[in-house]
Design a protein around this motif. Structure first.
Motif, PDB file in Angstrom:
ATOM      1  N   ALA A  30      31.937  46.156  34.692  1.00  0.00           N
ATOM      2  CA  ALA A  30      31.370  44.807  34.538  1.00  0.00           C
ATOM      3  C   ALA A  30      32.312  44.088  33.622  1.00  0.00           C
ATOM      4  N   TRP A  31      31.797  44.851  32.376  1.00  0.00           N
ATOM      5  CA  TRP A  31      33.057  44.432  31.481  1.00  0.00           C
ATOM      6  C   TRP A  31      34.643  43.872  31.574  1.00  0.00           C
TER       7      TRP A  31
ATOM      8  N   ILE B  60      35.173  43.382  34.674  1.00  0.00           N
ATOM      9  CA  ILE B  60      35.544  41.577  35.348  1.00  0.00           C
ATOM     10  C   ILE B  60      35.157  40.369  34.023  1.00  0.00           C
ATOM     11  N   TYR B  61      34.684  41.074  33.401  1.00  0.00           N
ATOM     12  CA  TYR B  61      33.939  39.260  32.794  1.00  0.00           C
ATOM     13  C   TYR B  61      35.044  39.030  31.418  1.00  0.00           C
ATOM     14  N   ASN B  62      36.041  40.689  31.334  1.00  0.00           N
ATOM     15  CA  ASN B  62      37.354  40.073  30.400  1.00  0.00           C
ATOM     16  C   ASN B  62      38.642  40.047  31.457  1.00  0.00           C
ATOM     17  N   ARG B  63      38.715  39.848  32.603  1.00  0.00           N
ATOM     18  CA  ARG B  63      40.269  39.562  33.474  1.00  0.00           C
ATOM     19  C   ARG B  63      41.198  39.287  32.645  1.00  0.00           C
TER      20      ARG B  63
ATOM     21  N   ARG C  47      41.379  36.753  29.493  1.00  0.00           N
ATOM     22  CA  ARG C  47      41.313  36.875  28.348  1.00  0.00           C
ATOM     23  C   ARG C  47      42.232  38.463  28.495  1.00  0.00           C
TER      24      ARG C  47
END
Length: 327
Positions: free
Chosen positions: A242-243, A245-248, A250
């Motif tokens: 999940a982390w 995907i969230y930061n993909r 940045r």
């Protein structure tokens, strides 16, 4: 690498664990054992009769007379099954393996050593790129130490299966699962107050101590150990993914941890494919150990990129603070 995917693997581990199997329950095996121990053993099976000299390498690997009888009778039983076109039986919950220099599962031993070396090489490459003042630098060193210890005991356990080596393998494997989860949480909490980080650290130490103490003091609870591994391993895998995907957008390097988690979970399918070992050496569990080796390099590549980014981010933040201070 025995950490994120260890939890997923735990469900299959229990299915393959058993106190007795078709082979050792068979009449052929039991009759062979009675005859062998009567003819070859003394002192309750711990020693050989005076007329028999045991090879040095087997003595060093602590093969007792009873162990030798089990090994010889295992192959006599396998031959009897094969002559009747029966399926190869398991013995005491395990497939029959040809031992090499007294090593019970040579392929798993070799591939455990591969994983040990991959972790060692991974941290050395990490140190060449990442500066010691980078955030998470020492956390990943502790992680590596735990991993090296875990793979060492995996090697020992697959070399000779004793109650103590089994306990060390399982408990140290769980230490890798838990350490992976701990380092992930520390990564997410990098900007949190120190007292919160200390509180989380104390919790993880207490949790591991409680888990290991429970397994050691009572009868080894495979179901409980499996459930805890699944819980921690699944939690870690989901949050890393999940982390990522969230930061993909940045953090372009996060694809590495996403790929790591995905491939690691898929690799556990090797544990479902429970077939007799190829040439009685190479089984699916050994192949699973082999499949984790490239994942080790992928994981260390990710943490290297991440620490470089965190160091750069930290330097930029300090520069901004200096400018504000001068103004």
């Amino acid at each position: 690498m025995k950490f994120l995917f260890w939890g997923w693997f735990g469900v299959f581990l229990l299915l393959n664990s058993s106190d007795a199997s078709t082979g050792d329950r068979s009449t052929h095996f039991r009759n062979c054992m009675r005859r062998c121990e009567f003819e070859r053993c003394e002192n309750g099976g711990s020693d050989f009769a005076a007329r028999e000299i045991q090879p040095v390498h087997l003595w060093l690997m602590q093969w007792t007379c009873t162990d030798e009888c089990k090994y010889d009778c295992m192959w006599r039983t396998v031959d009897a099954y094969n002559k009747r076109n029966y399926k190869t039986p398991q013995f005491y919950g395990k497939w029959p393996f040809i031992r090499i220099f007294g090593v019970q599962e040579p392929a798993s031993v070799l591939f455990s050593l591969f994983n040990f070396y991959a972790n060692l090489q991974g941290i050395l490459n990490f140190r060449k790129t990442v500066r010691p003042d980078a955030p998470m630098f020492w956390f990943w060193h502790f992680f590596c130490i735990v991993s090296l210890n875990g793979w060492f005991w995996s090697t020992v356990f697959h070399a000779r299966d004793f109650p103590n080596t089994e306990f060390m393998d399982y408990s140290c494997a769980f230490s890798m699962v838990l350490m992976s989860c701990y380092c992930m949480i520390m990564r997410f909490m990098k900007d949190f107050p120190r007292f919160l980080k200390i509180a989380v650290t104390v919790f993880f130490i207490a949790f591991y101590a409680n888990h290991v103490t429970y397994l050691k003091l009572g009868k080894f609870d495979y179901l409980y150990n499996m459930q805890v591994n699944i819980l921690v391993g699944t939690f870690t895998a989901i949050f890393w993914f999940a982390w990522a995907i969230y930061n993909r957008f940045r953090l372009p390097y996060v694809w590495k941890i996403a790929a790591f988690v995905s491939v690691a979970c898929v690799s556990t399918l090797l544990e479902v494919l429970d077939y007799p070992p190829l040439f009685y050496i190479l089984d699916c569990h050994a192949l699973w150990h082999l499949s984790t080796v490239p994942l080790v390099y992928l994981f260390y590549s990710f943490i290297t990129d991440d620490c470089v980014f965190l160091r750069k981010e930290q330097a930029e933040r300090l520069d901004v603070e200096k400018v504000k201070k001068h103004n």
